[in-house]
Design an enzyme around this catalytic site. Structure first.
Site, short mmCIF file in Angstrom:
data_model
loop_
_atom_site.label_atom_id
_atom_site.label_comp_id
_atom_site.label_asym_id
_atom_site.label_seq_id
_atom_site.Cartn_x
_atom_site.Cartn_y
_atom_site.Cartn_z
N ASP A 1 -6.60 -8.21 4.30
CA ASP A 1 -5.83 -9.17 4.00
C ASP A 1 -5.51 -10.21 4.24
O ASP A 1 -4.83 -11.38 3.82
CB ASP A 1 -4.48 -8.65 2.91
CG ASP A 1 -5.01 -7.56 1.91
OD1 ASP A 1 -6.49 -7.03 1.51
OD2 ASP A 1 -4.57 -6.13 1.29
N ARG B 1 1.79 4.37 -3.40
CA ARG B 1 1.46 5.68 -2.84
C ARG B 1 2.34 6.38 -2.85
O ARG B 1 2.83 7.63 -3.31
CB ARG B 1 0.64 5.98 -0.98
CG ARG B 1 -0.49 5.45 -1.43
CD ARG B 1 -1.41 4.98 0.14
NE ARG B 1 -2.20 4.85 0.24
CZ ARG B 1 -3.47 3.52 0.02
NH1 ARG B 1 -2.11 2.30 -0.39
NH2 ARG B 1 -4.37 3.50 0.18
N ARG C 1 -2.17 -13.92 -2.49
CA ARG C 1 -2.66 -14.66 -0.51
C ARG C 1 -2.87 -16.04 -0.63
O ARG C 1 -2.76 -16.78 0.30
CB ARG C 1 -3.32 -13.08 -0.36
CG ARG C 1 -2.49 -12.21 0.11
CD ARG C 1 -3.23 -10.70 0.82
NE ARG C 1 -2.78 -9.26 0.17
CZ ARG C 1 -1.80 -8.99 0.39
NH1 ARG C 1 -0.72 -9.57 0.99
NH2 ARG C 1 -1.79 -7.74 -0.42
N SER D 1 0.87 -1.44 0.10
CA SER D 1 0.35 0.36 0.24
C SER D 1 0.75 0.88 0.20
O SER D 1 0.12 2.47 -0.75
CB SER D 1 -0.99 0.21 0.94
OG SER D 1 -1.98 -1.31 1.21
N ARG E 1 -13.48 -6.87 -10.83
CA ARG E 1 -13.81 -6.72 -10.31
C ARG E 1 -14.53 -5.21 -10.27
O ARG E 1 -13.93 -4.26 -10.59
CB ARG E 1 -11.91 -6.01 -9.09
CG ARG E 1 -11.88 -7.86 -8.94
CD ARG E 1 -10.68 -7.44 -8.13
NE ARG E 1 -10.29 -6.79 -6.90
CZ ARG E 1 -9.42 -6.22 -5.91
NH1 ARG E 1 -8.33 -6.84 -6.62
NH2 ARG E 1 -9.43 -5.96 -4.45
N ARG F 1 -12.36 -14.55 -2.00
CA ARG F 1 -11.31 -15.49 -0.84
C ARG F 1 -12.13 -15.99 -0.27
O ARG F 1 -11.41 -17.17 0.38
CB ARG F 1 -10.44 -14.26 0.07
CG ARG F 1 -9.25 -14.03 -1.29
CD ARG F 1 -8.20 -12.99 -1.17
NE ARG F 1 -7.47 -12.29 -1.63
CZ ARG F 1 -6.71 -11.38 -1.49
NH1 ARG F 1 -6.86 -10.48 -0.34
NH2 ARG F 1 -5.82 -11.27 -2.45
N GLN G 1 -9.60 2.27 -0.78
CA GLN G 1 -8.73 2.49 -1.49
C GLN G 1 -9.93 2.86 -2.39
O GLN G 1 -9.45 4.42 -3.01
CB GLN G 1 -8.39 1.70 -2.71
CG GLN G 1 -7.91 0.09 -2.62
CD GLN G 1 -7.73 -1.32 -3.06
OE1 GLN G 1 -8.68 -1.71 -3.89
NE2 GLN G 1 -7.01 -2.14 -3.00
N LYS H 1 -11.57 -9.55 -3.91
CA LYS H 1 -10.51 -9.39 -3.78
C LYS H 1 -10.29 -10.26 -4.97
O LYS H 1 -10.36 -9.96 -5.74
CB LYS H 1 -10.08 -9.99 -2.73
CG LYS H 1 -10.22 -9.06 -1.35
CD LYS H 1 -9.70 -7.75 -1.56
CE LYS H 1 -10.40 -6.92 0.45
NZ LYS H 1 -10.05 -5.75 -0.67
N GLY I 1 -5.72 -3.90 -8.42
CA GLY I 1 -6.15 -2.73 -7.39
C GLY I 1 -6.68 -1.71 -7.04
O GLY I 1 -7.09 -0.56 -7.30
#
Ligand code: S3P
Length: 448
Positions: free
Chosen positions: A335, A41, A408, A37, A139, A366, A186, A362, A110
Site C-alpha cells: 500500500d 479484523r 492513497r 487492517s 475488483r 495505482r 485478504q 487496488k 476490498g
C-alpha cells in the site's frame, strides 16, 4: 490548465479542488489513525466471538464503517464508531450471523468484501448478497471465490463469479489444503475465517508471506491456529474452539504513517515525529526501503501493545538514493508504493519497482494513476506491466492533479506537492477519508 482526467475520462467538477500551496516545511508531532487492517479484523472477529469485544483505537474511517454496517445488517450490535471512543461489539458466536434482508454494502472496501466472503460461505442455509461502489465492483473476487469453492462454497457473480454483486449461498464446508493464487492477506484471511467452521482442519499455503494480523488476532480470540513451513507461510486452522470476546488495542497505521515518513524525508528542513505506529514486521517494508535510500529515520520507544509491535518514528529531511524493490518485499509495502513513487522522484538515480502487478487491481490501477498524475507534475517515469521506473532529481512543478477517487493517491499527491515548484490543486481530495479522515487537518497543522 485543465484538470487531468481519470481513467474513465471523468473529473468531478462539482466538488471544489483542494489548493496545495508550494513551499514551507513540516515539523511537529502527529498521531496517525488506527490500523485499517487490524480495525476490520477486530470488528469481524468480535462479531463471531461469544461475549463482548472492546476495541480501543479503531480507525473511524469509511472502510471500517462499511464492515460495521454489514455486521449490523446481520444482527450484530456494534456501538457508534467515533474518534477517541472505544467501540463495543456484542458477539453473536460462530454461527449467529442472521440472513440480511438487504444487500450488504461494502462501500470502497476490498478487505470488507473479501473477508466477508470467507466468513459467510459456511453459514449454511442462509443467503447473502454483497456489493460496493464502482471501484469495488470492478475488483477481482475470484481469487477468494475459487479457493473457497474448493472447500465447498457456492458464490456466484458477474464475470463467472469474479465481480460483485456476489451472491453467497451458505454451505457446509470441508477442511482442505489450499495454495492461494496470489500473495494476498485478504485471500488468506477469508480462507482462515471459512476454516473456523469447516468439517476438519484447513491448511492455507501462501506464495509469499503477507501481513499476519489475522493469525495473531484469531489466536488471541482462542482459535486453534498453527503457523509453520520454511517461511512460516503454512497456516493450519482446526475447527472447534469457541472464540471469546477480547480487548483489542489498535495501533496507528504504518500505511498512513508512510505519507509523513516520505514527506519528512523529502521536504527541506522537515522534522516530524509520528506516534504510536504499528511495526509488525510483515508491514515494515517501507521503513527498510527508506533506510536503504539513506532517509534519516529513528524508531523510538519500541514496545509491544496487545500482541502487535509499536513505536514512535522520527524522520528528518536529508539526501536520498534511488531504490529497487521486487519479489517478497512487495507484499510488505504493497500500500506504500504510490508514496514511494513520490520519494523516488526526489532520490538520486533511477528507482525501479517490479513484481507489483497487484497494484493494478487496488482501489484504482495505482501504477497507471500514479504514472499519469506524477507525469502531470513533470516527473520522468516509465510504466511497466508490473511496475514503474522513476528517474530521480527531476524537479516537480505545481499542477492540476486528481486522486481519481483513490485515497492513497490523494495523499501521495499531497506529499508530492510539498516539493513542487509552484502551487498545485487536487481534484477529489475527499477520497482520503477512506483510510485517513483527518489527513488534511494534520497536513495544515504540520505545515503551520
Ligand atoms: C489488506 C491487504 C492488502 C492491502 C489492503 C489491506 C488486508 O490487500 O492492500 O489495503 O487488510 O488484509 P491484498 O491482500 O489484496 O494484498
Amino acid at each position: 490548465m485543465s484538470p487531468s482526467a481519470g481513467a474513465d475520462g471523468s473529473v468531478d467538477l462539482l466538488v471544489a479542488p483542494l489548493a496545495l500551496p508550494a513551499g514551507g516545511s513540516l515539523s511537529g508531532t502527529v498521531k496517525v489513525p488506527g490500523d485499517k487492517s487490524i480495525s476490520h479484523r477486530a470488528l469481524l472477529f468480535g462479531a463471531i466471538a461469544e461475549g463482548r469485544t472492546r476495541i480501543d483505537g479503531l480507525l473511524p474511517a469509511e472502510d471500517p464503517l462499511s464492515t460495521a454496517a454489514c455486521l449490523r445488517a446481520m444482527g450484530v450490535t456494534v456501538s457508534p464508531i467515533e474518534a477517541g471512543e472505544p467501540v463495543l461489539v456484542e458477539g453473536v458466536g460462530l454461527d449467529g450471523l442472521q440472513e440480511p434482508a438487504q444487500v450488504l454494502d461494502c462501500g470502497n472496501s476490498g478487505t470488507t468484501m473479501r473477508l466477508m466472503l470467507g466468513l459467510l460461505a459456511g453459514r449454511r442455509g442462509r443467503h447473502f448478497v454483497l456489493s460496493g461502489d464502482a471501484s469495488l465492483r470492478s475488483r477481482p473476487m475470484r481469487r477468494v471465490g475459487e479457493p473457497l469453492a474448493q472447500m465447498g462454497a457456492r458464490i456466484h457473480g458477474r464475470q463467472d463469479g469474479n465481480l460483485a454483486p456476489l451472491a453467497v449461498q451458505g454451505q457446509p464446508l470441508h477442511g482442505s489444503v489450499i495454495g492461494t493464487p496470489v500473495a494476498s492477506a485478504q485471500v488468506k484471511s477469508a480462507l482462515l475465517l471459512a476454516a473456523l467452521t469447516a468439517d476438519g482442519p484447513t491448511t492455507v499455503i501462501e506464495p509469499a508471506p503477507t501481513r499476519d494480523h489475522s493469525e495473531r488476532m484469531l489466536r488471541a480470540f482462542g482459535a486453534d491456529l498453527e503457523v509453520g513451513g520454511d517461511l512460516g507461510r503454512f497456516i493450519t486452522v482446526r475447527p472447534g474452539p469457541t472464540l471469546r470476546g477480547q480487548s483489542v488495542v489498535v495501533p496507528g497505521d504504518i500505511s498512513s504513517a508512510a505519507f509523513w515518513l516520505v514527506a519528512g524525508a523529502i521536504t527541506p528542513g522537515a522534522d516530524l515525529t509520528i506516534e504510536n505506529v504499528g511495526l509488525n514486521p510483515s508491514r515494515t517494508g517501507i521503513l527498510e526501503v527508506l533506510e536503504r535510500m539513506g532517509a534519516r529515520i529513528e524508531v523510538l520507544n519500541a514496545r509491544d501493545v496487545a500482541g502487535e509491535p509499536v513505536g514512535e518514528l522520527r524522520v528528518r529531511h536529508g539526501p536520498l538514493r534511488a531504490f529497487s524493490i521486487e519479489g517478497p518485499m512487495i507484499p510488505r509495502l504493497v500500500d506504500e508504493i504510490p508514496v514511494l513513487a513520490v520519494a523516488a522522484c526526489c532520490a538520486d538515480g533511477t528507482s525501479r519497482i517490479s513484481g507489483a502487478a497487484e497494484l493494478r487491481v487496488k482501489e484504482t490501477d495505482r501504477l497507471a494513476v500514479m504514472a499519469r498524475q506524477l507525469t502531470a507534475m513533470g516527473a520522468r517515469l516509465e510504466e511497466h506491466p508490473d511496475g514503474l521506473s522513476i528517474a530521480g532529481l527531476t524537479p516537480l512543478h505545481g499542477a492540476e492533479v486528481d486522486s481519481e477517487t483513490d485515497h492513497r493517491v490523494a495523499m501521495s499527491l499531497a506529499v508530492a506537492s510539498l516539493v513542487a515548484l509552484g502551487d498545485s490543486r487536487l481534484h477529489r481530495p475527499e477520497a482520503a477519508a477512506v483510510s485517513y479522515p483527518g489527513f488534511w487537518d494534520d497536513l495544515a497543522r504540520l505545515r503551520a
